[in-house]
Every structure is written in C-alpha cells, then in structure tokens.
Scaffold this motif. Structure first.
Motif, PDB file in Angstrom:
ATOM      1  N   THR A  42       0.823  -1.221   0.000  1.00  0.00           N
ATOM      2  CA  THR A  42       0.000   0.000   0.000  1.00  0.00           C
ATOM      3  C   THR A  42       0.851   1.263   0.000  1.00  0.00           C
ATOM      4  N   VAL A  43       2.137   1.127   0.369  1.00  0.00           N
ATOM      5  CA  VAL A  43       3.030   2.288   0.460  1.00  0.00           C
ATOM      6  C   VAL A  43       4.357   1.936  -0.197  1.00  0.00           C
ATOM      7  N   LEU A  44       4.876   2.883  -0.969  1.00  0.00           N
ATOM      8  CA  LEU A  44       6.173   2.700  -1.610  1.00  0.00           C
ATOM      9  C   LEU A  44       7.081   3.856  -1.218  1.00  0.00           C
ATOM     10  N   ALA A  45       8.346   3.570  -0.932  1.00  0.00           N
ATOM     11  CA  ALA A  45       9.328   4.603  -0.599  1.00  0.00           C
ATOM     12  C   ALA A  45      10.511   4.464  -1.547  1.00  0.00           C
ATOM     13  N   CYS A  46      10.818   5.534  -2.282  1.00  0.00           N
ATOM     14  CA  CYS A  46      11.914   5.489  -3.252  1.00  0.00           C
ATOM     15  C   CYS A  46      12.246   6.900  -3.725  1.00  0.00           C
ATOM     16  N   THR A  47      13.174   7.019  -4.665  1.00  0.00           N
ATOM     17  CA  THR A  47      13.493   8.321  -5.235  1.00  0.00           C
ATOM     18  C   THR A  47      12.426   8.697  -6.271  1.00  0.00           C
ATOM     19  N   PRO A  48      12.244   9.990  -6.553  1.00  0.00           N
ATOM     20  CA  PRO A  48      11.269  10.416  -7.563  1.00  0.00           C
ATOM     21  C   PRO A  48      11.579   9.837  -8.943  1.00  0.00           C
ATOM     22  N   SER A  49      12.868   9.785  -9.314  1.00  0.00           N
ATOM     23  CA  SER A  49      13.226   9.275 -10.642  1.00  0.00           C
ATOM     24  C   SER A  49      12.906   7.786 -10.755  1.00  0.00           C
ATOM     25  N   TYR A  50      13.115   7.031  -9.665  1.00  0.00           N
ATOM     26  CA  TYR A  50      12.797   5.604  -9.742  1.00  0.00           C
ATOM     27  C   TYR A  50      11.289   5.384  -9.744  1.00  0.00           C
ATOM     28  N   PHE A  51      10.555   6.209  -9.024  1.00  0.00           N
ATOM     29  CA  PHE A  51       9.097   6.079  -9.053  1.00  0.00           C
ATOM     30  C   PHE A  51       8.570   6.352 -10.459  1.00  0.00           C
ATOM     31  N   SER A  52       9.145   7.347 -11.142  1.00  0.00           N
ATOM     32  CA  SER A  52       8.748   7.633 -12.520  1.00  0.00           C
ATOM     33  C   SER A  52       8.999   6.429 -13.413  1.00  0.00           C
ATOM     34  N   TYR A  53      10.139   5.792 -13.203  1.00  0.00           N
ATOM     35  CA  TYR A  53      10.473   4.606 -13.998  1.00  0.00           C
ATOM     36  C   TYR A  53       9.520   3.446 -13.693  1.00  0.00           C
ATOM     37  N   LEU A  54       9.204   3.255 -12.408  1.00  0.00           N
ATOM     38  CA  LEU A  54       8.278   2.179 -12.048  1.00  0.00           C
ATOM     39  C   LEU A  54       6.903   2.385 -12.689  1.00  0.00           C
ATOM     40  N   THR A  55       6.415   3.622 -12.658  1.00  0.00           N
ATOM     41  CA  THR A  55       5.097   3.881 -13.269  1.00  0.00           C
ATOM     42  C   THR A  55       5.147   3.700 -14.781  1.00  0.00           C
ATOM     43  N   GLU A  56       6.285   4.020 -15.371  1.00  0.00           N
ATOM     44  CA  GLU A  56       6.466   3.789 -16.812  1.00  0.00           C
ATOM     45  C   GLU A  56       6.366   2.296 -17.124  1.00  0.00           C
ATOM     46  N   GLU A  57       7.021   1.484 -16.283  1.00  0.00           N
ATOM     47  CA  GLU A  57       6.975   0.036 -16.479  1.00  0.00           C
ATOM     48  C   GLU A  57       5.578  -0.525 -16.194  1.00  0.00           C
ATOM     49  N   MET A  58       4.881   0.064 -15.236  1.00  0.00           N
ATOM     50  CA  MET A  58       3.501  -0.357 -14.963  1.00  0.00           C
ATOM     51  C   MET A  58       2.630  -0.185 -16.203  1.00  0.00           C
ATOM     52  N   ARG A  59       2.781   0.960 -16.856  1.00  0.00           N
ATOM     53  CA  ARG A  59       1.986   1.215 -18.060  1.00  0.00           C
ATOM     54  C   ARG A  59       2.320   0.210 -19.156  1.00  0.00           C
ATOM     55  N   LYS A  60       3.609  -0.044 -19.359  1.00  0.00           N
ATOM     56  CA  LYS A  60       4.026  -0.966 -20.415  1.00  0.00           C
ATOM     57  C   LYS A  60       3.519  -2.379 -20.165  1.00  0.00           C
ATOM     58  N   ARG A  61       3.489  -2.772 -18.892  1.00  0.00           N
ATOM     59  CA  ARG A  61       3.108  -4.149 -18.543  1.00  0.00           C
ATOM     60  C   ARG A  61       1.634  -4.257 -18.152  1.00  0.00           C
ATOM     61  N   HIS A  62       0.933  -3.142 -18.275  1.00  0.00           N
ATOM     62  CA  HIS A  62      -0.516  -3.114 -17.974  1.00  0.00           C
ATOM     63  C   HIS A  62      -0.800  -3.555 -16.537  1.00  0.00           C
ATOM     64  N   ILE A  63       0.042  -3.064 -15.616  1.00  0.00           N
ATOM     65  CA  ILE A  63      -0.132  -3.361 -14.191  1.00  0.00           C
ATOM     66  C   ILE A  63      -0.903  -2.208 -13.553  1.00  0.00           C
TER      67      ILE A  63
END
Length: 423
Positions: free
Chosen positions: A167-188
């Motif tokens: 329910t909670v994620l802690a990371c750098t802003p740049s890594y969060f941007s990358y994670l959301t990018e991968e979420m979109r690509k993988r339809h997560i």
C-alpha cells in the motif's frame, strides 16, 4: 497538539543540553567554540544561536572523527554519505539516536494517514545509505509489514506490489517515474498502492501533478540527510503545503546564499540545521546547501511546527552557462509543463569554440511516441521559448527515442557538464 510557545520552550531546553554536551565531549566543537570565544552559557536561547559560527561540509569531512561526542562503545550504527574515498561523511548513532530516527519516520508515515494495517515496500538503497534502513525501522515502529526490496530488480518490485498488495512505496522520484512507466508498459494497475514517499532528490509540483493524474497514488515529499539523521527530518502532511520539520529534534534556519544573514519568512535561501537531540554526531548550524524557504504559520492540518518549502535544488548544483546562473530543477519545471515530454531527460553542457552550449535530450511519454514531425517541432519551439523567457538562456531541445535515456533505481543523473572534462 503543542502550541508554538511549547515547541520553542522544548527547543531551548534541548539546545542548552546539546551545547554542554558538545563542549564537553566533541573535540571538534570544543576547539571551534574556544577559537570563537564561546562558552555554552553564552547562548541562552535560540535567538543567541546566531552567535555560533556555521558548520560546513568541508569541515565535517576533514574532522569527521573529532565530531563524535560519544565513545565507540556507545555507537550502535554507522551510516555514510555518498562520495569518493576521503570525501564522504560518516554519521554515528547511539541507541537513543536510532529510536528518535525511527520515531520521526513513523510520525512521517502517520502524517500520510498510514497505520499498522499498511504494507510498506522500501525501494531505497540499503547499506550505508540512510534511505532504506530509515524507512525500514520507521515502518516497523508503526507496526507495518515492511518489504525490503531495496533498489534494482524492477520486475521483482512490481511482482511484490501485485502479489502482496503493497500500500506504500518509498523510493526516489526518478525511480518512481520509472516504475510507473513500467507499470503502463506491462498493464499493471497496482490498485493497492495508495501512497508513495519520494525523497533523496529535489522534485517539483509538476511531477506530482503528472504522476498523480496517471495513478491514484498520493505523493509525499520527505526530507533528510545523512549528516543530520536521514529521512525524517521533515515531511509533508496531507495538505501538501510545505514539509513539517520535527522541531523537537531539529532547529531550522534559512540564510542568504551570499550574505549568510537570516532570511525573512518566505524568502528563499540556504537551509541551516541544528541537531537538538543527536547524541553521537551532533551538528550545530550545519549548512546543508539545500535551497528552500521557511514559514511559521499554522498549517491547515493544525500543526504549528515550522514548515520548509519543497527543496528547489542544491546550491552545489548551480550551473553557470554564458554567465547565467541556472539550476537543473528550474529546467525540469519548464519541461514538465508539456504533457508530451516524459521526465526522462539529460541536460548536456559543453564548450564549443570557447562558447558554452547547453542541450537537452528528452523522451516523449509512451502515449505520444507517434507524434508527427510538425507537432514535435511545435512542442520543442514552445519549450525553448519558455526557457529563454524565464531563465534568460537559449537551450536547444532534441527529442530522442523511448529508452534512450538511462533509467536509475536511485538518484538520477540529469546533468552532464563536459566543460569540466575539457578544462
């Protein structure tokens, strides 16, 4: 909640005790105070603290061991800032220091409306870096289940989010941007994620608005640095109007970048911090090199602690291009006004025929990869003009294919200054 007067009373009490401690136990501060003719009793309250000289990063690196105010027998942990051999700072923590640290991070998590029912996934680096362990023990103190995924292995990060419903994620802003990018690509969908704590890099409201519009995840800015404690020095509440400083433990000041005089409320300057309760490696009036402003007005949430504005960059990061001073965060703010641009970019500065030249290489968001050349030229033209109007400098922009800019699971490298290589 405490009143403002109660907060100041606690700070003054802690300050007096801290000054006695460092004078008697820290060789570095004993010598510094003797050199400037200062005794602990000369500083009666926070107003008198202005008599105390600033502490700089160069000083604490050069005199690291002399800063320790306790013996190694009392040290329970050492953490370190980044840097090459001989150019990093090691902070010590007693049992009490670690308890205070975890309580500050736990309080930060509570400010976001979280509790023991939440599942915290920590995607900050573990080890000597303070981000991972800081959030880990803060989450456990609040009774959360903590998943120490650390950095890297993006596929595993996303797998844990899906399987265990973090329910909670802690990371750098740049890594969060990358994670959301991968979420979109993988339809997560990652529907369980409701909050993300982003720290260790400066990030602006434009990035918040973009990411929150794409996912129903509330983003919280958290501030800290190894020299002072780690994450948990200050944090946003749900109002998102500045970061509340945990003033019982840290006294904040904002001073002029050039003048070094105390700034007026709301005026941008350099953040200076004093550790009021740190036992192992206390610092008095430490110049953080971070740019911000401060307000003492009561927040809409009801808290009375001082609030610092979002960090707008580090003074060390300032670039001088063709005689103009700019900060990378200023450039990013303008870039992200264009919804077509992604947050993946590189600012390259080099010298051509004795002239400074600045160029930006940036990717488009995935959904805009199909834009035709005319539309791309239009977006580039609009953005280049905004940079010229607001920063008084010409920077050329080139759109590069998706995936060209290297992704980071930690702090992203956004600036390449080749002038230093060719000097």
């Amino acid at each position: 909640m405490k009143s403002r007067d109660e907060v100041i009373h606690i700070q003054n009490k802690h300050l007096k005790r801290q000054l006695e401690r460092i004078y008697n136990n820290s060789p570095f501060y004993r010598k510094k105070m003797d050199t400037h003719g200062i005794l602990p009793g000369d500083i009666r309250d926070l107003d008198d603290l202005r008599k105390f000289p600033y502490t700089t990063k160069d000083e604490i690196i050069a005199h690291n061991k002399e800063l320790f105010a306790v013996s190694m027998k009392q040290i329970q942990r050492l953490q370190s800032s980044s840097g090459t051999i001989g150019n990093y700072y090691v902070a010590g923590y007693t049992k009490t220091d670690l308890e205070i640290w975890s309580s500050c991070v736990a309080a930060s998590l509570e400010m976001a409306g979280l509790d023991s029912r939440d599942i915290l996934q920590v995607a900050f680096n573990y080890g000597l870096f303070t981000g991972g362990l800081g959030f880990h023990y803060g989450g456990e103190r609040l009774g959360m289940a903590v998943i120490p995924t650390s950095t890297g292995s993006t596929s595993r990060q996303l797998d844990f989010i899906e399987k265990f419903q973090s329910t909670v994620l802690a990371c750098t802003p740049s890594y969060f941007s990358y994670l959301t990018e991968e979420m979109r690509k993988r339809h997560i969908q990652a529907q369980s994620l409701k909050v993300a704590f982003l720290g260790a890099e400066a990030w602006g409201t434009e990035l918040r608005e973009r990411l929150q519009s794409q996912y129903n995840i509330e983003l919280f800015d958290i501030y800290g640095l190894t020299e002072i404690l780690g994450p948990g020095v200050a944090c946003e509440c749900g109002i998102h109007d500045g970061l509340h400083v945990f003033e019982e433990h840290f006294y904040p000041e904002v001073v002029g970048i050039e003048s070094e005089e105390c700034c007026a409320e709301g005026e941008v300057g350099e953040l200076v911090l004093t550790t009021l309760t740190k036992e192992a490696t206390p610092l008095i009036r430490y110049k953080t090199r971070d740019k911000t402003s401060i307000t003492y007005k009561r927040c809409e949430c009801g808290r009375v602690e001082a609030r610092i504005a979002k960090i707008t960059g580090r003074i060390d990061d300032m670039l001088i291009i063709k005689g103009v001073n700019i900060y990378p965060q200023q450039v990013e703010t303008i870039l992200l006004r264009q919804r077509e641009f992604s947050s993946n970019y590189i600012l390259v500065v080099e010298r051509e025929a004795y002239l400074d030249m600045a160029k930006i290489f940036i990717e488009l968001e995935s959904q805009f990869q199909g834009l035709d050349d005319d539309k791309r030229k239009e977006i580039i033209g609009i953005t280049e003009r905004m940079i010229k109007q607001e920063l008084y400098i010409s920077i050329s922009i080139t759109i590069v294919p998706e995936g060209t800019i290297k992704r980071s699971d930690g702090k992203a490298k956004r600036v390449i200054d080749r002038r230093k290589c060719n000097a």
